[in-house]
Design a protein around this motif. Sequence first.
Motif, short mmCIF file in Angstrom:
data_model
loop_
_atom_site.label_atom_id
_atom_site.label_comp_id
_atom_site.label_asym_id
_atom_site.label_seq_id
_atom_site.Cartn_x
_atom_site.Cartn_y
_atom_site.Cartn_z
N LEU A 149 0.78 -1.30 -0.07
CA LEU A 149 0.19 0.03 0.04
C LEU A 149 0.76 1.44 0.13
N HIS A 150 2.06 1.08 0.79
CA HIS A 150 3.12 2.23 0.53
C HIS A 150 3.33 2.44 -0.51
N ILE A 152 2.17 1.69 -3.46
CA ILE A 152 1.25 2.18 -4.33
C ILE A 152 0.97 3.73 -4.26
N CYS A 153 0.84 3.94 -2.88
CA CYS A 153 0.39 5.50 -2.63
C CYS A 153 1.59 6.58 -3.07
N ASN A 154 2.90 6.05 -2.96
CA ASN A 154 4.01 6.72 -3.46
C ASN A 154 4.30 6.58 -4.84
N ASP A 155 3.51 5.74 -5.57
CA ASP A 155 3.91 5.25 -6.91
C ASP A 155 5.32 5.00 -7.34
N ARG A 174 -1.76 9.78 -4.29
CA ARG A 174 -2.00 8.55 -3.61
C ARG A 174 -3.47 8.28 -4.20
N TRP A 175 -4.34 8.85 -4.10
CA TRP A 175 -5.79 8.34 -4.51
C TRP A 175 -5.67 7.93 -5.90
N GLY A 177 -3.25 6.56 -7.66
CA GLY A 177 -2.61 5.49 -7.62
C GLY A 177 -3.36 4.15 -7.26
N MET A 178 -3.98 4.35 -6.17
CA MET A 178 -5.09 3.15 -5.65
C MET A 178 -5.92 2.87 -6.53
#
Length: 215
Positions: A149-150, A152-155, A174-175, A177-178
Amino acid sequence: MPCQERTMPAHMGAVPKGNATKEYMESLQLKPGEVIYKCPKCCSIKPERAHHCSICKRCIRKMDHHCPWVNNCVGENNQKFFVLFTMYIALISVHALILCGFQFFFCIREQWSECSGFSPPVTVILIIFLCLEGLLFLTFTSVMFGTQLHSICNDETEIERLKNEKPTWERKLRWEGMKTVFGGQPSFLWINPFSGIRIRRLIPRTLKGGAEFAV
């Protein structure tokens, strides 16, 4: 598990081998001065953020890491299912720990002969062993779930973070990327490991040799 099966297919995010051909280069319609990279190991044109996996013997788009648990790389097309795989394993571990707790307190309140078919020492050993196993899997999968998750949020993939690569791409919020990884707006499909599976109907096909059915 459905999540594990959706993570395991080898084509998930893989770059076709040996695509560094003259015909493919011409189809890219490169602009003057545009630079592309060729992988010397699998002879494929490496897209941006692709890395070569020495185990899979091919380049993987947005490769995060090679996971021995699913016998495949975690990349662009299967990261969602790997995240769900770690999440559900963690939830199953919590469920196992809760059941162990209920069983232990039930054995204390009732007669040991009624709560288990084993002798009291064997029952205690089995409960302790299952608790340790549940804690081990809960800790490992929870860490992996949080790490994914980290990322994904930081791409940023784990390989890019370890190599300390400077981003040459425009990082997503972040959003965003999710939504890119899990697909669309937040919904039940985000946690559904069966999303995207299409079940084809049995379609009769008449060939020279007779009638056949394709699934």
